[in-house]
Design an enzyme around this catalytic site. Sequence first.
Site, PDB file in Angstrom:
ATOM      1  N   GLY A   9       0.817  -1.210   0.000  1.00  0.00           N
ATOM      2  CA  GLY A   9       0.000   0.000   0.000  1.00  0.00           C
ATOM      3  C   GLY A   9       0.848   1.255   0.000  1.00  0.00           C
ATOM      4  N   GLN A  10       0.191   2.395  -0.226  1.00  0.00           N
ATOM      5  CA  GLN A  10       0.913   3.656  -0.346  1.00  0.00           C
ATOM      6  C   GLN A  10       1.697   3.993   0.938  1.00  0.00           C
ATOM      7  OE1 GLN A  10      -1.069   6.902  -2.738  1.00  0.00           O
ATOM      8  NE2 GLN A  10      -2.896   5.765  -2.125  1.00  0.00           N
ATOM      9  N   ASP A  30      -2.654 -12.305   6.887  1.00  0.00           N
ATOM     10  CA  ASP A  30      -3.798 -11.982   6.034  1.00  0.00           C
ATOM     11  C   ASP A  30      -4.889 -11.342   6.887  1.00  0.00           C
ATOM     12  OD1 ASP A  30      -5.912 -11.856   4.283  1.00  0.00           O
ATOM     13  OD2 ASP A  30      -5.711 -13.920   3.578  1.00  0.00           O
ATOM     14  N   THR A  56      -9.707  -0.956   0.837  1.00  0.00           N
ATOM     15  CA  THR A  56      -9.890   0.443   0.447  1.00  0.00           C
ATOM     16  C   THR A  56     -10.742   0.636  -0.800  1.00  0.00           C
ATOM     17  OG1 THR A  56      -7.795   0.393  -0.779  1.00  0.00           O
ATOM     18  CG2 THR A  56      -7.714   1.154   1.514  1.00  0.00           C
ATOM     19  N   TYR A 119     -17.829   1.153   3.361  1.00  0.00           N
ATOM     20  CA  TYR A 119     -16.416   1.370   3.679  1.00  0.00           C
ATOM     21  C   TYR A 119     -16.281   2.158   4.985  1.00  0.00           C
ATOM     22  CZ  TYR A 119     -11.785   3.544   3.528  1.00  0.00           C
ATOM     23  OH  TYR A 119     -10.535   4.012   3.857  1.00  0.00           O
ATOM     24  N   LYS A 123     -14.588   0.930   8.594  1.00  0.00           N
ATOM     25  CA  LYS A 123     -13.477   1.625   9.255  1.00  0.00           C
ATOM     26  C   LYS A 123     -13.873   2.072  10.661  1.00  0.00           C
ATOM     27  CE  LYS A 123      -9.963   2.561   7.712  1.00  0.00           C
ATOM     28  NZ  LYS A 123      -8.664   1.815   7.765  1.00  0.00           N
ATOM     29  N   TRP A 144      -7.748  11.678   1.495  1.00  0.00           N
ATOM     30  CA  TRP A 144      -7.235  11.939   0.146  1.00  0.00           C
ATOM     31  C   TRP A 144      -5.761  11.560   0.015  1.00  0.00           C
ATOM     32  CZ3 TRP A 144      -9.518  17.126  -2.095  1.00  0.00           C
ATOM     33  CH2 TRP A 144     -10.908  17.158  -1.890  1.00  0.00           C
TER      34      TRP A 144
END
Length: 282
Positions: A9-10, A30, A56, A119, A123, A144
């Site tokens: 991921g980022q 996992d 996501t 989503y 979360k 963002w």
Amino acid sequence: MILVFGKTGQVAQELAAYPNVSCLDRAAADLSDPESCAQAIRNTKPAAVINAAAYTAVDRAEDEETAARIINGDAPGAMARACADLGIPLVHISTDYVFDGSGTAPWTPQDATAPLGAYGRSKLAGEQAIMAAGAYHGILRTSWVVSAHGSNFIKTMLRLGRDRDDLTVVSDQIGAPTSARAIAAACIIMAEGLMSDPNKSGIYHFSGRPETSWADFAREIFSRTQITCSVTDILTRDYPTPATRPLNSRLDCSATEKVFGLTRPDWRQELTQILEDLGETG
């Protein structure tokens, strides 16, 4: 050593650059198997844990809410229980999607949550499970997320902008781009802060500045790269998606600065670095 859930991921890719950080990929832990995450923590016995992994796919979550709930809700809860048993802190990345996006005032950590879709609900379930576990925790809500890695708005605009003469981009969703690099740095600082002072546990907000719209963000990307594609504003209601997006993603980050000394990064400076990383010099 700080144990990080997530590798591709980022934010996880940015965290991997830090010393004394070990990143776990899906094969090692996992998130669709929450107990495997808890066991990884017990086996490793790290000084702290950062959860940078998540489901996501905002739109797909509308049809896969059970899967999203396990990954975003049950797995963080299992991590937190393991951290509580070991007496170590957990830093967990959450989202502005836990709010309904109403009004224009920046959301504070104490504001009532009311997610608009699956989503956001998943979360929020993760946040609640972490707090219920009793672990030292820093829940970091952000918005963002952008970087030179993975899929995100910057890379999408660069691709579409070169293929088209004009794009319609929503202009009534207001928030702030936040670089994965800045989020990773914030997570490390929070983890270290919680290791030294568990009383700093709580929910915090962290996003870029200043606030902008997606349409104006797109214009800035094109201006920096000399892409000639023009941007036409469009309202969210005229661009239907399976999941409803919040219109107001402004976040009040004052508590994060007060407690951890983290100032909001200027997304325009972060954009410069990301474009350089991508080899985009205009």
